[in-house]
Design an enzyme around this catalytic site. Structure first.
Site, mmCIF file in Angstrom:
data_model
loop_
_atom_site.group_PDB
_atom_site.id
_atom_site.type_symbol
_atom_site.label_atom_id
_atom_site.label_comp_id
_atom_site.label_asym_id
_atom_site.label_seq_id
_atom_site.Cartn_x
_atom_site.Cartn_y
_atom_site.Cartn_z
ATOM 1 N N ASP A 240 -32.636 75.827 48.619
ATOM 2 C CA ASP A 240 -33.324 74.540 48.464
ATOM 3 C C ASP A 240 -33.025 73.673 49.685
ATOM 4 O O ASP A 240 -31.972 73.048 49.776
ATOM 5 C CB ASP A 240 -32.857 73.862 47.177
ATOM 6 C CG ASP A 240 -33.407 72.448 47.033
ATOM 7 O OD1 ASP A 240 -34.300 72.058 47.812
ATOM 8 O OD2 ASP A 240 -32.917 71.720 46.132
ATOM 9 N N GLU B 11 -11.540 73.959 72.601
ATOM 10 C CA GLU B 11 -10.146 73.716 72.219
ATOM 11 C C GLU B 11 -10.166 72.713 71.067
ATOM 12 O O GLU B 11 -10.294 71.514 71.271
ATOM 13 C CB GLU B 11 -9.348 73.166 73.396
ATOM 14 C CG GLU B 11 -9.338 74.080 74.608
ATOM 15 C CD GLU B 11 -8.665 73.443 75.812
ATOM 16 O OE1 GLU B 11 -8.087 72.345 75.672
ATOM 17 O OE2 GLU B 11 -8.719 74.046 76.909
ATOM 18 N N GLU C 228 -8.773 70.564 68.231
ATOM 19 C CA GLU C 228 -7.578 69.912 67.685
ATOM 20 C C GLU C 228 -7.867 69.367 66.299
ATOM 21 O O GLU C 228 -9.019 69.059 65.959
ATOM 22 C CB GLU C 228 -7.126 68.775 68.602
ATOM 23 C CG GLU C 228 -6.733 69.227 69.994
ATOM 24 C CD GLU C 228 -6.462 68.076 70.937
ATOM 25 O OE1 GLU C 228 -5.806 68.303 71.973
ATOM 26 O OE2 GLU C 228 -6.910 66.942 70.657
ATOM 27 N N GLU D 284 0.247 69.732 68.916
ATOM 28 C CA GLU D 284 -0.352 68.844 69.912
ATOM 29 C C GLU D 284 0.438 67.541 70.043
ATOM 30 O O GLU D 284 1.482 67.353 69.422
ATOM 31 C CB GLU D 284 -1.821 68.578 69.585
ATOM 32 C CG GLU D 284 -2.797 69.378 70.447
ATOM 33 C CD GLU D 284 -2.621 69.140 71.936
ATOM 34 O OE1 GLU D 284 -2.156 68.054 72.356
ATOM 35 O OE2 GLU D 284 -2.940 70.062 72.720
ATOM 36 N N GLU E 161 -3.388 72.540 67.663
ATOM 37 C CA GLU E 161 -4.513 73.100 68.413
ATOM 38 C C GLU E 161 -4.331 74.610 68.481
ATOM 39 O O GLU E 161 -3.266 75.096 68.864
ATOM 40 C CB GLU E 161 -4.570 72.529 69.826
ATOM 41 C CG GLU E 161 -5.691 73.110 70.673
ATOM 42 C CD GLU E 161 -5.678 72.582 72.098
ATOM 43 O OE1 GLU E 161 -5.568 73.402 73.031
ATOM 44 O OE2 GLU E 161 -5.762 71.348 72.276
ATOM 45 N N HIS F 11 -12.116 69.694 73.598
ATOM 46 C CA HIS F 11 -12.431 69.936 74.998
ATOM 47 C C HIS F 11 -13.153 71.271 75.114
ATOM 48 O O HIS F 11 -12.727 72.276 74.534
ATOM 49 C CB HIS F 11 -11.162 69.953 75.844
ATOM 50 C CG HIS F 11 -10.335 68.719 75.696
ATOM 51 N ND1 HIS F 11 -8.974 68.694 75.924
ATOM 52 C CD2 HIS F 11 -10.661 67.457 75.329
ATOM 53 C CE1 HIS F 11 -8.501 67.479 75.706
ATOM 54 N NE2 HIS F 11 -9.510 66.718 75.342
ATOM 55 N N ARG G 144 -6.764 64.783 83.946
ATOM 56 C CA ARG G 144 -7.118 64.578 82.543
ATOM 57 C C ARG G 144 -7.525 63.143 82.223
ATOM 58 O O ARG G 144 -7.801 62.833 81.068
ATOM 59 C CB ARG G 144 -5.941 65.017 81.652
ATOM 60 C CG ARG G 144 -5.799 66.533 81.563
ATOM 61 C CD ARG G 144 -4.594 66.954 80.748
ATOM 62 N NE ARG G 144 -4.625 68.375 80.407
ATOM 63 C CZ ARG G 144 -4.258 69.361 81.210
ATOM 64 N NH1 ARG G 144 -3.802 69.073 82.430
ATOM 65 N NH2 ARG G 144 -4.327 70.615 80.813
ATOM 66 N N GLU H 212 -14.466 71.971 82.494
ATOM 67 C CA GLU H 212 -14.041 71.475 81.182
ATOM 68 C C GLU H 212 -14.617 70.084 80.945
ATOM 69 O O GLU H 212 -14.355 69.146 81.698
ATOM 70 C CB GLU H 212 -12.513 71.414 81.126
ATOM 71 C CG GLU H 212 -11.988 70.918 79.783
ATOM 72 C CD GLU H 212 -10.474 70.743 79.785
ATOM 73 O OE1 GLU H 212 -9.778 71.720 79.457
ATOM 74 O OE2 GLU H 212 -10.006 69.640 80.139
ATOM 75 N N ARG I 64 -14.528 67.001 78.506
ATOM 76 C CA ARG I 64 -13.484 66.540 77.603
ATOM 77 C C ARG I 64 -13.961 65.510 76.572
ATOM 78 O O ARG I 64 -13.180 65.044 75.754
ATOM 79 C CB ARG I 64 -12.338 65.953 78.434
ATOM 80 C CG ARG I 64 -11.681 66.978 79.331
ATOM 81 C CD ARG I 64 -10.686 66.374 80.305
ATOM 82 N NE ARG I 64 -9.601 65.662 79.666
ATOM 83 C CZ ARG I 64 -8.527 66.229 79.111
ATOM 84 N NH1 ARG I 64 -8.415 67.564 79.124
ATOM 85 N NH2 ARG I 64 -7.582 65.498 78.558
#
Length: 515
Positions: A64, A154, A156, A245, A253, A310, A384, A404, A406
């Site tokens: 449905d 990645e 988390e 983490e 993570e 990330h 970062r 990467e 982020r």
């Protein structure tokens, strides 16, 4: 667009899927998994036997669509779930029930899971609002351009001992009108044996002090081992790292090998499902909100780090032998000019991308300075504080060269998020968009004047702002997102904004606690 296959699994994983189908002929109980527009991983259960087996995998089973977020209206709701044969797996017996029961004892070795594609009823073809169709279209588009991609998310999340929503007299109705209710509210309490003040906490982890916590502080070591073992044993997902983490209160993570786009999204959905089910087994609560621990009255100083997703991307020629992001002659980061153009596309479309990769009101509690979240639209190697980072752990390694991004968080629908990232990057390649010079400084510590002089802009400050950007900047998504899906997505998100307006923190979190 013609699909060669509805699978992105590796050859050895396909073989395991075929074996699983043979076993189902004798056992019969099948769990079909599919994903709604906003990313919820749903499950339907059927019984198959030798007589119905072939037709089930060929023709699918009805669903449905009007009861699935974003799929269909009630007057046109008949749809089909058609299993992807290559994704058949034995469902982990330990996750069927949190305790031994008649269900788990009778069926623990007889339940199989398979991911399904969604079709419209009456032979009308694929449902354009099926998120998995988006990633499959993106993969086919790349193939038409003699390319494939590898995605490495990645993911988390937090694993709490409990989330307590307190209201006077134990009234848990969080949907009432607070303005008309004079009773006492208390903010939600996230309970963790790792946090200060817990009854059982012997070695609390300080705020922002959880990264690679030693075993005497790490309350989730066995938990992560269990998750990794289930992923490997039952889903052929090879885990590469499984760490505590940065945040306190149980932030983890678990990473796995990069894979093709649709397969990577499948793996995120499976991973989140396994984490939640293992948490239930441990009598804990897994939470994939981007920022569960925040202080609305003091967002820059209160709370703790949020959870990101990330996402690393690499593009390869169609034989998957040459990584076109790699250039051994590039002195800066061994990054090719094509890779730079890909970054240019991400920067060009960063504001509208945010609506898909950071899709919740809560996402924008995460995207603030001071908690390692990527606020600023810039790129650099190993930096970062920029939204785009070029990892430089190794030299002269073409296989590991990747970009990467982020900004994404774990609340994003991975099929939509990964496809949108690749679409934006490909647009940069097509238009040869120059990303500008890299920023090799801590952008968080720059003055506003210096950031302005360098042309560094910020990501949107709210979901509403990112959705407005998506309204005006969505053409680059058309190669994989159907107009009908984009319209549906934005309608659902604006409804979410309206529902959350003027809500307390407790009510806001209640919207997302099971994301």
């Amino acid at each position: 667009m013609t699909f060669r296959s509805n699978s992105a699994l590796e050859p050895e994983e396909k073989e395991q899927g075929i074996d699983g189908i043979k076993m189902i002929i004798d056992t019969g109980f099948i769990q079909l998994r599919y994903t709604d527009v906003l990313g919820k991983f749903l499950a339907k259960y059927v019984f198959g036997n030798k007589e119905t087996f072939d037709s089930f995998f060929k023709d699918g089973i009805g669903v449905d669509g009007s009861s699935v977020k974003g799929f269909a209206s009630i007057d046109d709701s008949d749809m089909l779930l058609v299993p992807d044969r290559s994704t058949v797996r034995i469902f982990p017996p330990s996750l069927i029930s949190s305790e031994r029961s008649q269900l788990s004892s009778n069926y623990s070795n007889k339940l199989f899971a398979v991911i399904a594609d969604v079709y419209q009823g009456f032979g009308k073809g694929r449902l354009v609002r099926d998120p998995r169709y988006v990633s499959q279209r993106m993969e086919e588009f790349l193939i038409e351009n003699n390319l494939t991609c590898q995605i490495g998310p990645e993911v988390e999340c937090f694993v709490f001992d409990n989330i307590i929503f307190n209201h006077k007299n134990n009234n848990n109705n969080l949907n009432g009108d607070r303005a008309k209710d004079n009773s006492e509210y208390r903010e939600p309490q996230f309970v963790s044996v790792e946090g200060y003040g817990g009854d059982c906490c012997k070695y609390p982890i300080r705020r922002k002090g959880g990264y690679d916590a030693p075993p005497f502080q790490d309350s989730l070591l066995e938990f992560r081992f269990d998750v990794a073992d289930i992923l490997r044993k039952y889903y052929s997902i090879n885990v590469t790292s499984l760490n505590h983490e940065v945040a306190s209160c149980g932030q983890i993570e678990i990473n796995f090998m990069h894979s093709a786009l649709t397969n990577a999204a499948d793996r995120v959905q499976i991973y989140k499902d396994v984490v939640r089910n293992v948490a239930r087994k441990y009598n804990k609560v897994a939470n994939f909100m981007p920022k569960p621990l925040f202080d609305k009255s003091d967002p820059l100083n209160g709370g703790d780090n949020g959870s990101g997703m990330h996402t690393s991307v690499s593009l390869w020629n169609d034989s998957s032998t040459t990584n076109i992001f790699y250039d051994s002659d590039d002195y800066y980061a061994e990054l090719s000019q094509i890779g730079r153009y890909f970054i240019g596309g991400l920067i060009e479309h960063a504001h509208s991308l945010a609506a898909i990769v950071a899709p919740m009101i809560n996402s924008y509690h995460r995207l603030i300075p001071g908690f390692e979240a990527p606020v600023y639209i810039a790129w650099a190697k190993g930096n970062r504080s920029a939204v785009i980072r070029i990892p430089i752990n190794e030299r002269n390694n073409a296989k590991s060269k990747r970009i990467e991004f982020r900004a994404p968080d774990p609340a994003a629908n991975p099929y939509l998020a990964f496809s949108a990232i690749v679409a934006a990057g490909f647009d940069g390649i097509k238009k040869t968009i120059d990303p500008g010079s890299p920023t090799d400084e801590n952008i968080y510590k720059m003055s506003d004047a210096k950031r302005n002089s360098l042309g560094i802009k910020s990501l949107p400050g709210s979901l509403e702002e990112s959705l407005e950007s998506l309204k005006s900047d969505s053409d680059y998504l058309k190669k994989c997102f159907h107009d009908e899906l984009l319209e549906t997505y934005m309608v659902l998100k604006f409804e979410e904004l309206a529902e959350a307006r003027d809500k307390s923190i407790a009510q806001e979190i209640m919207l997302y606690y099971d994301v």
